[in-house]
Motif scaffolding. Structure first.
Motif, mmCIF file in Angstrom:
data_model
loop_
_atom_site.group_PDB
_atom_site.id
_atom_site.type_symbol
_atom_site.label_atom_id
_atom_site.label_comp_id
_atom_site.label_asym_id
_atom_site.label_seq_id
_atom_site.Cartn_x
_atom_site.Cartn_y
_atom_site.Cartn_z
ATOM 1 N N LEU A 158 -41.575 -14.902 29.813
ATOM 2 C CA LEU A 158 -42.204 -14.101 30.336
ATOM 3 C C LEU A 158 -41.714 -13.000 31.408
ATOM 4 N N THR A 159 -41.911 -11.431 30.994
ATOM 5 C CA THR A 159 -41.886 -10.704 31.292
ATOM 6 C C THR A 159 -43.002 -10.258 32.243
ATOM 7 N N CYS A 160 -42.856 -9.504 33.433
ATOM 8 C CA CYS A 160 -43.666 -8.626 34.191
ATOM 9 C C CYS A 160 -42.836 -7.851 34.698
ATOM 10 N N PRO A 161 -43.583 -6.519 35.419
ATOM 11 C CA PRO A 161 -43.144 -5.114 35.682
ATOM 12 C C PRO A 161 -42.050 -5.914 36.923
ATOM 13 N N SER A 162 -40.772 -5.232 37.375
ATOM 14 C CA SER A 162 -39.813 -5.757 38.333
ATOM 15 C C SER A 162 -40.309 -5.127 39.466
ATOM 16 N N GLN A 163 -41.161 -4.225 39.326
ATOM 17 C CA GLN A 163 -42.105 -3.280 40.759
ATOM 18 C C GLN A 163 -43.181 -3.382 40.407
ATOM 19 N N ILE A 197 -48.254 -8.682 32.136
ATOM 20 C CA ILE A 197 -47.593 -9.903 31.760
ATOM 21 C C ILE A 197 -47.183 -10.366 30.906
ATOM 22 N N MET A 198 -46.579 -10.501 29.888
ATOM 23 C CA MET A 198 -46.586 -11.493 28.538
ATOM 24 C C MET A 198 -45.396 -12.248 28.667
ATOM 25 N N CYS A 199 -46.653 -13.206 28.090
ATOM 26 C CA CYS A 199 -45.962 -14.500 27.390
ATOM 27 C C CYS A 199 -45.363 -14.539 25.829
ATOM 28 N N VAL A 200 -44.713 -15.304 25.707
ATOM 29 C CA VAL A 200 -43.740 -15.036 24.728
ATOM 30 C C VAL A 200 -43.379 -16.347 24.276
ATOM 31 N N ALA A 201 -44.010 -16.836 23.107
ATOM 32 C CA ALA A 201 -43.268 -18.440 22.939
ATOM 33 C C ALA A 201 -41.945 -18.424 21.596
ATOM 34 N N PRO A 202 -41.587 -18.845 21.403
ATOM 35 C CA PRO A 202 -40.663 -19.216 19.811
ATOM 36 C C PRO A 202 -41.397 -19.441 18.389
ATOM 37 N N ASP A 203 -42.657 -20.509 19.112
ATOM 38 C CA ASP A 203 -43.212 -21.170 17.879
ATOM 39 C C ASP A 203 -44.607 -20.765 17.913
ATOM 40 N N VAL A 206 -50.595 -11.662 26.033
ATOM 41 C CA VAL A 206 -51.023 -10.665 28.293
ATOM 42 C C VAL A 206 -52.059 -11.114 28.554
ATOM 43 N N LEU A 207 -51.421 -10.923 29.939
ATOM 44 C CA LEU A 207 -51.965 -10.821 31.189
ATOM 45 C C LEU A 207 -52.361 -9.171 32.031
ATOM 46 N N THR A 208 -53.336 -9.434 32.131
ATOM 47 C CA THR A 208 -53.464 -7.951 32.624
ATOM 48 C C THR A 208 -53.968 -8.260 34.225
ATOM 49 N N ILE A 209 -53.239 -7.537 35.102
ATOM 50 C CA ILE A 209 -54.010 -7.272 36.603
ATOM 51 C C ILE A 209 -54.752 -5.838 36.308
ATOM 52 N N PRO A 210 -56.029 -5.778 37.011
ATOM 53 C CA PRO A 210 -56.017 -4.256 36.936
ATOM 54 C C PRO A 210 -56.066 -3.618 37.896
ATOM 55 N N SER A 211 -55.837 -4.128 38.991
ATOM 56 C CA SER A 211 -55.627 -3.617 40.592
ATOM 57 C C SER A 211 -54.284 -4.328 41.413
ATOM 58 N N VAL A 212 -53.176 -4.185 41.297
ATOM 59 C CA VAL A 212 -52.241 -5.065 41.875
ATOM 60 C C VAL A 212 -52.239 -4.954 43.295
ATOM 61 N N LYS A 213 -52.056 -6.129 43.949
ATOM 62 C CA LYS A 213 -52.974 -6.615 45.316
ATOM 63 C C LYS A 213 -51.757 -6.789 45.943
ATOM 64 N N TRP A 227 -44.157 -15.254 38.977
ATOM 65 C CA TRP A 227 -45.236 -15.491 37.610
ATOM 66 C C TRP A 227 -44.745 -16.847 36.600
ATOM 67 N N ARG A 228 -46.094 -16.940 36.463
ATOM 68 C CA ARG A 228 -45.752 -18.325 35.409
ATOM 69 C C ARG A 228 -46.490 -18.806 34.807
ATOM 70 N N CYS A 229 -45.782 -18.708 33.015
ATOM 71 C CA CYS A 229 -46.622 -19.130 31.895
ATOM 72 C C CYS A 229 -46.169 -21.071 31.473
#
Length: 280
Positions: free
Chosen positions: A23-28, A37-43, A85-92, A99-101
């Motif tokens: 699971l990858t998300c921007p560090s800041q 935020i991108m969630c990737v599974a091996p299969d 991919v999960l998109t946050i349109p306006s970060v709060k 974040w969790r997937c």
């Protein structure tokens, strides 16, 4: 092959060969910006479930059907059967944290995102005492925040929970130039802020005597109001004049003869008209 191309290729090959999830998300992310935020599974899996740092469900994606059901102010999309991919349109502010997937049967995936907000700022310098005052309006960092004026002095080094304002003073070791900017640090985020510059050094020229005498400051006005001679003396003179006038009018009405001339007559004296001859 260039090193910047080899390293990402090797990372993708390692994840695919070892069958790991990520699971990858921007560090800041800055408040009001967009974050993915991108969630990737091996299969290939049936579902990807996203949850916020406050443990609320953000979206549910069915990868094989290529559909997502976002909740709240989020949007989501399926890239393929292993990635969404999960998109946050306006970060709060509340988007800061872990974040969790959920990708069954893999363990829950997490990534950490730092949220920050850069402030508007004004640097007020005084060349007489070599001091500066920095006004900050609207800053935030979900991690540790630090402000310092170039390499001159540190203004703030702590944590905040809400969007904050502040006024900070320091005496730098050398003169602040017009090119001096404010540095903002939030964890691994570094920003060079271009602040408004104000020179608050008082003028050394003597005041204009004509202007000073014609200008009434609050202090001078108070002294004028409390000056008894300038006000009481004219009032006393006016009262005396009024009393004299009233006394004259009253005496004139009661004793007008005091102000008229008297004719003294005596019977032993004869009145001689012009042209009469008196016999001797």
């Amino acid at each position: 092959m260039h090193l910047n191309v080899i390293v990402p290729f090797l990372l993708i090959w390692i994840h695919a060969s070892h069958g790991t999830s990520e699971l990858t998300c921007p560090s800041q992310s800055e408040v009001g910006s967009t974050a993915d935020i991108m969630c990737v599974a091996p299969d290939a899996t049936d579902k990807h479930g996203y949850s916020t740092p406050t443990k609320e469900v953000a979206a549910l994606c069915q990868t094989k059907l290529s559909t997502c059901q976002p909740l709240g102010d989020y949007s989501a999309a399926v890239i393929n059967e292993t990635c969404s991919v999960l998109t946050i349109p306006s970060v709060k502010l509340s988007d800061a944290g872990d974040w969790r997937c959920t990708v069954s049967p893999s363990p829950m995936l997490t990534c950490h995102m730092v949220v920050y907000k850069t402030p508007s700022c004004t640097i007020i310098s005084n060349e007489v005492n070599q001091a500066i005052t920095v006004t900050l309006t609207g800053f935030f960092c979900s991690g540790r925040v630090q402000f310092y004026v170039a390499a001159l002095c540190e203004l703030f080094n702590s944590t905040v929970n809400i969007i904050t304002d502040g006024i900070f003073n320091c005496t730098p070791v050398r003169r602040v130039s017009a090119e001096t900017n404010l540095m903002f640090t939030c964890d691994n985020v570094n920003r060079n802020l271009d602040c408004k510059k104000v020179n608050n050094t008082p003028s050394t020229n003597p005041p204009d005597q004509t202007t000073a005498s014609s200008t009434v400051t609050p202090g001078n006005q108070e002294r004028i109001i409390h000056n008894p001679i300038g006000i009481v003396l004219p009032v006393i003179i006016c009262i005396i004049v009024i009393i004299l006038v009233i006394t004259f009018v009253v005496v004139y009405k009661k004793r007008p003869d005091l102000f008229r001339g008297k004719t003294q007559t005596d019977a032993s004296y004869a009145v001689v008209e012009k042209g009469d001859h008196v016999p001797l």
